[in-house]
Design a protein around this motif. Structure first.
Motif, PDB file in Angstrom:
ATOM      1  N   GLY A 137      36.747  32.876  55.187  1.00  0.00           N
ATOM      2  CA  GLY A 137      36.450  32.646  53.774  1.00  0.00           C
ATOM      3  C   GLY A 137      36.190  33.998  53.113  1.00  0.00           C
ATOM      4  O   GLY A 137      36.353  35.057  53.749  1.00  0.00           O
ATOM      5  N   PRO A 138      35.795  33.997  51.855  1.00  0.00           N
ATOM      6  CA  PRO A 138      35.520  35.267  51.168  1.00  0.00           C
ATOM      7  C   PRO A 138      34.514  36.145  51.922  1.00  0.00           C
ATOM      8  O   PRO A 138      34.688  37.374  51.985  1.00  0.00           O
ATOM      9  CB  PRO A 138      34.957  34.826  49.813  1.00  0.00           C
ATOM     10  N   ALA A 139      33.471  35.539  52.511  1.00  0.00           N
ATOM     11  CA  ALA A 139      32.476  36.342  53.230  1.00  0.00           C
ATOM     12  C   ALA A 139      33.088  37.001  54.462  1.00  0.00           C
ATOM     13  O   ALA A 139      32.885  38.202  54.704  1.00  0.00           O
ATOM     14  CB  ALA A 139      31.284  35.475  53.623  1.00  0.00           C
ATOM     15  N   GLY A 140      33.842  36.207  55.232  1.00  0.00           N
ATOM     16  CA  GLY A 140      34.457  36.752  56.442  1.00  0.00           C
ATOM     17  C   GLY A 140      35.496  37.811  56.119  1.00  0.00           C
ATOM     18  O   GLY A 140      35.589  38.836  56.810  1.00  0.00           O
ATOM     19  N   LEU A 144      38.484  35.117  63.181  1.00  0.00           N
ATOM     20  CA  LEU A 144      38.962  33.837  63.710  1.00  0.00           C
ATOM     21  C   LEU A 144      38.723  32.747  62.667  1.00  0.00           C
ATOM     22  O   LEU A 144      37.595  32.560  62.213  1.00  0.00           O
ATOM     23  CB  LEU A 144      38.209  33.490  64.999  1.00  0.00           C
ATOM     24  N   GLU A 145      39.779  32.055  62.286  1.00  0.00           N
ATOM     25  CA  GLU A 145      39.681  30.995  61.278  1.00  0.00           C
ATOM     26  C   GLU A 145      40.198  29.687  61.878  1.00  0.00           C
ATOM     27  O   GLU A 145      41.297  29.639  62.416  1.00  0.00           O
ATOM     28  CB  GLU A 145      40.475  31.382  60.027  1.00  0.00           C
ATOM     29  N   LYS A 146      39.397  28.627  61.759  1.00  0.00           N
ATOM     30  CA  LYS A 146      39.806  27.345  62.360  1.00  0.00           C
ATOM     31  C   LYS A 146      40.648  26.502  61.415  1.00  0.00           C
ATOM     32  O   LYS A 146      41.259  25.522  61.825  1.00  0.00           O
ATOM     33  CB  LYS A 146      38.583  26.546  62.799  1.00  0.00           C
ATOM     34  N   GLY A 175      39.082  30.032  53.003  1.00  0.00           N
ATOM     35  CA  GLY A 175      37.936  29.122  53.001  1.00  0.00           C
ATOM     36  C   GLY A 175      37.926  28.193  51.796  1.00  0.00           C
ATOM     37  O   GLY A 175      38.980  27.777  51.300  1.00  0.00           O
ATOM     38  N   ARG A 176      36.722  27.863  51.339  1.00  0.00           N
ATOM     39  CA  ARG A 176      36.611  26.919  50.215  1.00  0.00           C
ATOM     40  C   ARG A 176      37.183  27.510  48.933  1.00  0.00           C
ATOM     41  O   ARG A 176      37.670  26.779  48.065  1.00  0.00           O
ATOM     42  CB  ARG A 176      35.149  26.519  50.017  1.00  0.00           C
ATOM     43  N   ALA A 177      37.139  28.850  48.794  1.00  0.00           N
ATOM     44  CA  ALA A 177      37.682  29.475  47.582  1.00  0.00           C
ATOM     45  C   ALA A 177      39.179  29.187  47.464  1.00  0.00           C
ATOM     46  O   ALA A 177      39.714  29.104  46.353  1.00  0.00           O
ATOM     47  CB  ALA A 177      37.406  30.969  47.591  1.00  0.00           C
ATOM     48  N   VAL A 235      37.092  32.224  37.555  1.00  0.00           N
ATOM     49  CA  VAL A 235      36.990  33.058  36.352  1.00  0.00           C
ATOM     50  C   VAL A 235      35.747  33.959  36.382  1.00  0.00           C
ATOM     51  O   VAL A 235      35.469  34.643  35.400  1.00  0.00           O
ATOM     52  CB  VAL A 235      36.954  32.195  35.066  1.00  0.00           C
ATOM     53  N   ASN A 236      35.015  33.946  37.510  1.00  0.00           N
ATOM     54  CA  ASN A 236      33.768  34.715  37.553  1.00  0.00           C
ATOM     55  C   ASN A 236      33.781  35.805  38.620  1.00  0.00           C
ATOM     56  O   ASN A 236      32.731  36.264  39.044  1.00  0.00           O
ATOM     57  CB  ASN A 236      32.571  33.768  37.786  1.00  0.00           C
ATOM     58  N   TYR A 237      34.974  36.238  39.071  1.00  0.00           N
ATOM     59  CA  TYR A 237      35.054  37.315  40.053  1.00  0.00           C
ATOM     60  C   TYR A 237      35.156  38.634  39.301  1.00  0.00           C
ATOM     61  O   TYR A 237      36.107  38.834  38.526  1.00  0.00           O
ATOM     62  CB  TYR A 237      36.271  37.113  40.954  1.00  0.00           C
ATOM     63  N   THR A 272      40.611  26.508  47.912  1.00  0.00           N
ATOM     64  CA  THR A 272      40.847  25.180  47.327  1.00  0.00           C
ATOM     65  C   THR A 272      40.552  25.141  45.828  1.00  0.00           C
ATOM     66  O   THR A 272      40.686  24.086  45.205  1.00  0.00           O
ATOM     67  CB  THR A 272      39.963  24.117  48.011  1.00  0.00           C
ATOM     68  N   THR A 273      40.124  26.269  45.268  1.00  0.00           N
ATOM     69  CA  THR A 273      39.702  26.294  43.863  1.00  0.00           C
ATOM     70  C   THR A 273      40.894  26.590  42.958  1.00  0.00           C
ATOM     71  O   THR A 273      41.620  27.557  43.166  1.00  0.00           O
ATOM     72  CB  THR A 273      38.609  27.377  43.675  1.00  0.00           C
ATOM     73  N   ARG A 274      41.078  25.739  41.972  1.00  0.00           N
ATOM     74  CA  ARG A 274      42.235  25.893  41.078  1.00  0.00           C
ATOM     75  C   ARG A 274      42.144  27.165  40.238  1.00  0.00           C
ATOM     76  O   ARG A 274      43.097  27.917  40.120  1.00  0.00           O
ATOM     77  CB  ARG A 274      42.333  24.680  40.161  1.00  0.00           C
TER      78      ARG A 274
END
Ligand SMILES: Cc1cc2nc3c(=O)[nH]c(=O)nc-3n(C[C@H](O)[C@H](O)[C@H](O)COP(=O)(O)OP(=O)(O)OC[C@H]3O[C@@H](n4cnc5c(N)ncnc54)[C@H](O)[C@@H]3O)c2cc1C
Length: 78
Positions: free
Chosen positions: A13-16, A33-35, A40-42, A49-51, A44-46
């Protein structure tokens, strides 16, 4: 021959991915390693706008850039 790593990160994910970028930049032989899905969850985000520095992006586009950036530092993702 088996690979030896200095740093193994669980989850892409973004942290990893951010941790991977730091590891690669510090010349540590780094594996993430990603399962499931890189990003990650990011992923799945359409719309994100806050990065800071990126006014708008889709999750898949932004996380693909994170993954590419990690790859540029020699980080492996499995
Ligand atoms: C619908 C939705 C919309 C969102 N919109 C926004 C937004 O607009 N702006 C914003 O800033 N944030 C948003 N978020 C929040 C953002 O997605 C999360 O803050 C961010 O993804 C957290 O990153 P993370 O790396 O900490 O965790 P995660 O994204 O959860 O990543 C963890 C990763 O670790 C992997 N993993 C877990 N356990 C293991 C294991 N044992 N082995 C291997 N891999 C493992 C998972 O598969 C996952 O890929 C949204 C979230 C959702 C669900």
């Amino acid at each position: 021959m088996d690979s030896m790593y200095d740093l193994i990160i669980i989850g892409a994910g973004p942290a990893g991915l951010a941790a991977g970028i730091y590891g690669g930049r510090a010349h540590l032989n780094t594996l993430i390693l990603e399962k499931s899905t890189i990003g990650g969850r990011a992923y799945t985000t359409r719309e994100i706008v806050n990065y800071p520095g990126i006014p708008t992006s889709s999750g898949p586009d932004l996380t693909a850039k994170m993954s590419e950036q990690a790859g540029n530092f020699g980080v492996e993702i499995k």
